[in-house]
Design a protein around this motif. Structure first.
Motif, PDB file in Angstrom:
ATOM      1  N   PHE A  18       0.670  -1.686   0.160  1.00 33.80           N
ATOM      2  CA  PHE A  18      -0.161   0.158   0.114  1.00 33.80           C
ATOM      3  C   PHE A  18       1.073   1.161   0.034  1.00 33.80           C
ATOM      4  O   PHE A  18       0.964   2.100  -0.748  1.00 33.80           O
ATOM      5  CB  PHE A  18      -0.776  -0.043   1.281  1.00 33.80           C
ATOM      6  CG  PHE A  18      -1.680   1.458   1.189  1.00 33.80           C
ATOM      7  CD1 PHE A  18      -2.520   1.372  -0.063  1.00 33.80           C
ATOM      8  CD2 PHE A  18      -1.846   2.356   2.803  1.00 33.80           C
ATOM      9  CE1 PHE A  18      -3.486   2.455   0.956  1.00 33.80           C
ATOM     10  CE2 PHE A  18      -2.760   2.851   3.123  1.00 33.80           C
ATOM     11  CZ  PHE A  18      -3.251   3.605   0.793  1.00 33.80           C
ATOM     12  N   LEU A  19       2.194   1.152   1.140  1.00 33.33           N
ATOM     13  CA  LEU A  19       2.183   2.289   1.089  1.00 33.33           C
ATOM     14  C   LEU A  19       3.595   2.332  -0.582  1.00 33.33           C
ATOM     15  O   LEU A  19       3.461   4.170  -0.507  1.00 33.33           O
ATOM     16  CB  LEU A  19       3.651   2.400   2.342  1.00 33.33           C
ATOM     17  CG  LEU A  19       3.067   2.259   3.386  1.00 33.33           C
ATOM     18  CD1 LEU A  19       3.563   2.927   4.845  1.00 33.33           C
ATOM     19  CD2 LEU A  19       2.102   3.577   3.258  1.00 33.33           C
ATOM     20  N   GLN A  20       4.078   1.558  -0.975  1.00 35.83           N
ATOM     21  CA  GLN A  20       4.758   1.843  -2.309  1.00 35.83           C
ATOM     22  C   GLN A  20       4.043   2.423  -3.665  1.00 35.83           C
ATOM     23  O   GLN A  20       4.400   2.767  -3.542  1.00 35.83           O
ATOM     24  CB  GLN A  20       4.890   0.412  -2.916  1.00 35.83           C
ATOM     25  CG  GLN A  20       6.301  -0.451  -1.601  1.00 35.83           C
ATOM     26  CD  GLN A  20       7.396  -1.442  -1.883  1.00 35.83           C
ATOM     27  OE1 GLN A  20       6.131  -2.734  -2.973  1.00 35.83           O
ATOM     28  NE2 GLN A  20       7.831  -1.801  -2.132  1.00 35.83           N
ATOM     29  N   ARG A  27      14.072   2.340   1.051  1.00 35.74           N
ATOM     30  CA  ARG A  27      14.354   2.309   2.142  1.00 35.74           C
ATOM     31  C   ARG A  27      13.770   3.070   3.287  1.00 35.74           C
ATOM     32  O   ARG A  27      13.952   3.063   4.355  1.00 35.74           O
ATOM     33  CB  ARG A  27      15.708   3.334   1.634  1.00 35.74           C
ATOM     34  CG  ARG A  27      17.282   3.781   2.511  1.00 35.74           C
ATOM     35  CD  ARG A  27      18.068   5.152   2.370  1.00 35.74           C
ATOM     36  NE  ARG A  27      19.194   5.302   3.245  1.00 35.74           N
ATOM     37  CZ  ARG A  27      19.316   6.113   2.976  1.00 35.74           C
ATOM     38  NH1 ARG A  27      20.109   6.577   1.428  1.00 35.74           N
ATOM     39  NH2 ARG A  27      20.553   6.878   4.025  1.00 35.74           N
ATOM     40  N   LEU A  28      13.459   4.705   2.884  1.00 36.96           N
ATOM     41  CA  LEU A  28      12.756   4.544   4.360  1.00 36.96           C
ATOM     42  C   LEU A  28      11.271   3.584   4.887  1.00 36.96           C
ATOM     43  O   LEU A  28      11.456   3.300   6.495  1.00 36.96           O
ATOM     44  CB  LEU A  28      11.077   5.870   3.729  1.00 36.96           C
ATOM     45  CG  LEU A  28      10.012   6.090   4.653  1.00 36.96           C
ATOM     46  CD1 LEU A  28      11.101   6.593   6.318  1.00 36.96           C
ATOM     47  CD2 LEU A  28       9.802   7.420   4.423  1.00 36.96           C
ATOM     48  N   ASN A  34      12.846  -1.214  10.933  1.00 35.82           N
ATOM     49  CA  ASN A  34      13.401  -1.611  11.771  1.00 35.82           C
ATOM     50  C   ASN A  34      13.920  -0.547  12.830  1.00 35.82           C
ATOM     51  O   ASN A  34      14.930  -0.733  12.959  1.00 35.82           O
ATOM     52  CB  ASN A  34      15.101  -1.413  10.605  1.00 35.82           C
ATOM     53  CG  ASN A  34      14.560  -3.320   9.850  1.00 35.82           C
ATOM     54  OD1 ASN A  34      14.064  -3.253  10.207  1.00 35.82           O
ATOM     55  ND2 ASN A  34      15.294  -2.406   8.490  1.00 35.82           N
ATOM     56  N   GLY A  35      12.882   0.277  13.339  1.00 37.21           N
ATOM     57  CA  GLY A  35      12.677   1.061  14.691  1.00 37.21           C
ATOM     58  C   GLY A  35      12.901   2.199  14.803  1.00 37.21           C
ATOM     59  O   GLY A  35      13.093   2.841  15.580  1.00 37.21           O
ATOM     60  N   GLN A  36      12.941   2.540  12.966  1.00 37.51           N
ATOM     61  CA  GLN A  36      13.029   3.724  13.034  1.00 37.51           C
ATOM     62  C   GLN A  36      11.100   4.458  13.274  1.00 37.51           C
ATOM     63  O   GLN A  36      11.401   6.044  12.736  1.00 37.51           O
ATOM     64  CB  GLN A  36      13.499   4.695  12.178  1.00 37.51           C
ATOM     65  CG  GLN A  36      14.713   4.544  12.542  1.00 37.51           C
ATOM     66  CD  GLN A  36      16.486   5.032  11.579  1.00 37.51           C
ATOM     67  OE1 GLN A  36      16.091   5.679  10.281  1.00 37.51           O
ATOM     68  NE2 GLN A  36      17.171   4.331  11.044  1.00 37.51           N
ATOM     69  N   VAL A 148      10.176  11.646   4.980  1.00 36.89           N
ATOM     70  CA  VAL A 148       9.013  10.583   4.417  1.00 36.89           C
ATOM     71  C   VAL A 148       8.523  11.464   3.353  1.00 36.89           C
ATOM     72  O   VAL A 148       8.121  10.818   2.563  1.00 36.89           O
ATOM     73  CB  VAL A 148       7.278  11.420   5.844  1.00 36.89           C
ATOM     74  CG1 VAL A 148       6.913   9.882   4.765  1.00 36.89           C
ATOM     75  CG2 VAL A 148       8.640   9.883   7.038  1.00 36.89           C
ATOM     76  N   ALA A 149       8.559  12.930   3.108  1.00 42.36           N
ATOM     77  CA  ALA A 149       7.704  13.559   1.927  1.00 42.36           C
ATOM     78  C   ALA A 149       8.888  13.078   0.890  1.00 42.36           C
ATOM     79  O   ALA A 149       8.530  13.335  -0.184  1.00 42.36           O
ATOM     80  CB  ALA A 149       7.847  15.114   1.961  1.00 42.36           C
TER      81      ALA A 149
END
Length: 291
Positions: A18-20, A27-28, A34-36, A148-149
């Motif tokens: 969905f995000l893709q 990478r994001l 992984n924790g960020q 993120v943007a």
């Protein structure tokens, strides 16, 4: 930084897919996984492998980016045209460099943007320039206020889906009211100038004649690719260099730098899924009328 989307599909879908589909890069997503950051569905924390159901809201919470202390702060004006939680659109003056470099380490757009975010007490204080302009090209420039943007818009940039138009004043009169210049542009070691060459990268520039004078023409120019100096090189290659462009043979007797402005910028906002369009008018070369 927190952002929320509502899934409008008919079938369950994994968060990553969905995000893709919205533009998020690998990478994001991996950094968040992984924790960020965190993933929330219906306001509950979930694993990144979770599937979203139709009409469910997905929220991502990303850790803020702290200021890069190597970038100096500049309180020079930023000339903001538009701002929301994710974007800054500014009107860059001709003569201002986009990012710091060996010869200019302060007063650039980036220095000003960092200072602005610091003054606004933003949690994210590391802006990302999505579009850049040559030092002496003025006009509209897009800045992502957080990583993120920057990630979400990168697909549009890479696939040349962002509409970018320019106003140019050039020497001479055109035979055609509209044309497309499709010529590869190459870099030569040790040279600032770019050249038309078969071993170069494909470059496509479209133009429309808007106004004519005795020995000059005002053009609306659209970039279909994004090569360094592309408009300058292409117009010089058809014997219509930009007025004031000393690097590519333009007439500098009336104007001391290239008469070129970024006057239209349009992209699909990956957060609201709405088209954002910005424009400005250049009716004549500012402070230097062509007679």
């Amino acid at each position: 930084m927190e952002n929320t989307w509502q899934y409008q599909g008919a079938q369950p879908i994994k968060i990553k897919k969905f995000l893709q589909s919205l533009g998020m890069g690998h990478r994001l997503f991996n950094d968040l996984k992984n924790g960020q950051g965190k993933f929330l569905v219906d306001h509950r924390k979930v694993r990144p492998t979770t599937k979203i159901l139709p009409n469910q809201p997905l929220t991502i919470i990303a850790q803020p980016e702290l200021r890069d202390l190597s970038v100096k702060l500049s309180d020079a004006p930023l000339n903001i045209v538009y701002e929301d939680d994710n974007w800054l659109v500014i009107d860059k003056p001709a003569g201002v460099t986009s990012i710091p470099g060996p010869t200019v380490d302060n007063g650039t757009v980036l220095n000003r943007a960092v200072h602005y975010l610091v003054e606004e007490k933003s949690a994210d204080q590391r802006p990302h320039l999505i579009t850049r302009l040559d030092r002496y090209t003025g006009g509209l420039l897009l800045i992502a206020k957080h990583h993120v943007a920057s990630s979400m818009i990168s697909q549009q940039v890479q696939q040349h889906q962002m509409l970018k138009e320019y106003t140019a004043f050039v020497s001479g009169i055109f035979d055609k009211e509209h044309d497309i210049i499709d010529k590869p542009i190459a870099r030569r070691e040790g040279q600032v100038q770019r050249v038309i060459a078969e071993d170069g990268q494909r470059a496509v520039t479209e133009y429309w004649v808007e106004e004519e004078g005795a020995d000059w023409t005002k053009l609306r120019v659209r970039l279909h690719t994004g090569r360094t100096h592309q408009i300058r090189v292409h117009l010089a290659s058809i014997n219509h260099p930009l007025i004031g462009d000393h690097l590519y043979g333009g007439d500098t007797s009336k104007y001391q730098h290239q008469a070129l402005w970024a006057t239209k910028l349009s992209f699909k906002d990956p957060f609201t899924l709405k088209q954002l369009t910005f424009s400005r008018e250049i009716n004549e070369i500012p402070d230097k009328k062509i007679k």
